[in-house]
Each structure stands twice: as C-alpha cells, then as structure tokens.
Write a protein that holds these residues in place. Structure first.
Motif, PDB file in Angstrom:
ATOM      1  N   ARG A  87       0.822  -1.213   0.000  1.00  0.00           N
ATOM      2  CA  ARG A  87       0.000   0.000   0.000  1.00  0.00           C
ATOM      3  C   ARG A  87       0.850   1.255   0.000  1.00  0.00           C
ATOM      4  O   ARG A  87       0.541   2.224  -0.666  1.00  0.00           O
ATOM      5  CB  ARG A  87      -0.929   0.016   1.208  1.00  0.00           C
ATOM      6  N   ARG A 115       1.279   6.782  -6.869  1.00  0.00           N
ATOM      7  CA  ARG A 115       0.163   7.696  -7.165  1.00  0.00           C
ATOM      8  C   ARG A 115       0.575   9.145  -6.956  1.00  0.00           C
ATOM      9  O   ARG A 115       0.244  10.009  -7.770  1.00  0.00           O
ATOM     10  CB  ARG A 115      -1.045   7.360  -6.308  1.00  0.00           C
ATOM     11  N   GLU A 136      -7.117   6.289 -12.326  1.00  0.00           N
ATOM     12  CA  GLU A 136      -7.523   5.915 -10.962  1.00  0.00           C
ATOM     13  C   GLU A 136      -8.760   5.010 -11.003  1.00  0.00           C
ATOM     14  O   GLU A 136      -8.845   4.028 -10.270  1.00  0.00           O
ATOM     15  CB  GLU A 136      -7.826   7.165 -10.132  1.00  0.00           C
ATOM     16  N   LYS A 194      -9.161   1.094  -9.714  1.00  0.00           N
ATOM     17  CA  LYS A 194     -10.142   0.706  -8.699  1.00  0.00           C
ATOM     18  C   LYS A 194     -11.134  -0.344  -9.204  1.00  0.00           C
ATOM     19  O   LYS A 194     -11.594  -1.172  -8.435  1.00  0.00           O
ATOM     20  CB  LYS A 194     -10.906   1.930  -8.207  1.00  0.00           C
ATOM     21  N   ARG A 237      -8.945  -5.715 -11.676  1.00  0.00           N
ATOM     22  CA  ARG A 237      -7.847  -6.400 -10.988  1.00  0.00           C
ATOM     23  C   ARG A 237      -6.924  -7.117 -11.968  1.00  0.00           C
ATOM     24  O   ARG A 237      -5.776  -7.357 -11.681  1.00  0.00           O
ATOM     25  CB  ARG A 237      -8.394  -7.425  -9.984  1.00  0.00           C
TER      26      ARG A 237
END
Length: 98
Positions: A9, A16, A62, A66, A69
């Motif tokens: 993460r 990002r 983005e 989201k 996958r």
C-alpha cells in the motif's frame, strides 16, 4: 507471499503521488514557458483545457485501477484511455480529422 519492497500500500501511494506530481509538472511547464518566451502563447482557455485533459487522464487511470484487478484488462483500458487523450490533443493541436 512476501513483499520484496516493503508495504504494498505504501509503494502504491508513492506511485500515485509521483504520477499526480508529474501531471502537475506537465501543467506548470507551459506556465513557465509562457512567462519566459513569446513563442508559447497559451490563453486561459488553453490552461483550463490542459488541466481538464490531464486531470481526466489521471482520474480515468484511478478509475481503471479501482474497477479492475486483471493486469490484461488494465493494460487494454490504459491503452484505450491514453489513445483517446492523444487523439483529443492531436485534434485540438493540429486538426488531424479535417
């Protein structure tokens, strides 16, 4: 599976931040060029549209991250998104479809 480069993460967050920083840099370059030389003559509309186009590219990416996958789908959608942005940019810059 053990992470080689630390927290996943945390590394995603750094990527990002770097990507959005690069987008901001792309907007700042014409601002600098406009203030330094007369050969670049962007108006307010040009800057607004550049922010919308580059920001839309970032938001689209983005959204792709989201909602998908699969690396294959991410690649396909990324190419489609990037091609769309390039087509819009080229059309507005030189009018390729006329």
């Amino acid at each position: 599976m053990k992470q080689v480069f630390g927290n996943s993460r945390s590394s995603h967050r750094h990527v990002r931040v770097a990507a959005w920083g690069f987008a901001a840099l792309l907007i700042c370059l014409p601002v600098l060029a406009t203030s330094v030389t007369d050969q670049v003559s962007w108006g307010v509309f040009d800057f607004v549209f550049a922010v919308l186009l580059i920001g839309g590219l970032g938001l689209g990416w983005e959204l792709i991250l989201k909602m998908t996958r699969s690396p294959l789908w991410r690649a396909i959608l990324a190419v489609a998104l990037f091609a769309t942005v390039l087509l819009i940019w080229a059309e507005l810059a030189i009018g390729i479809t006329r």
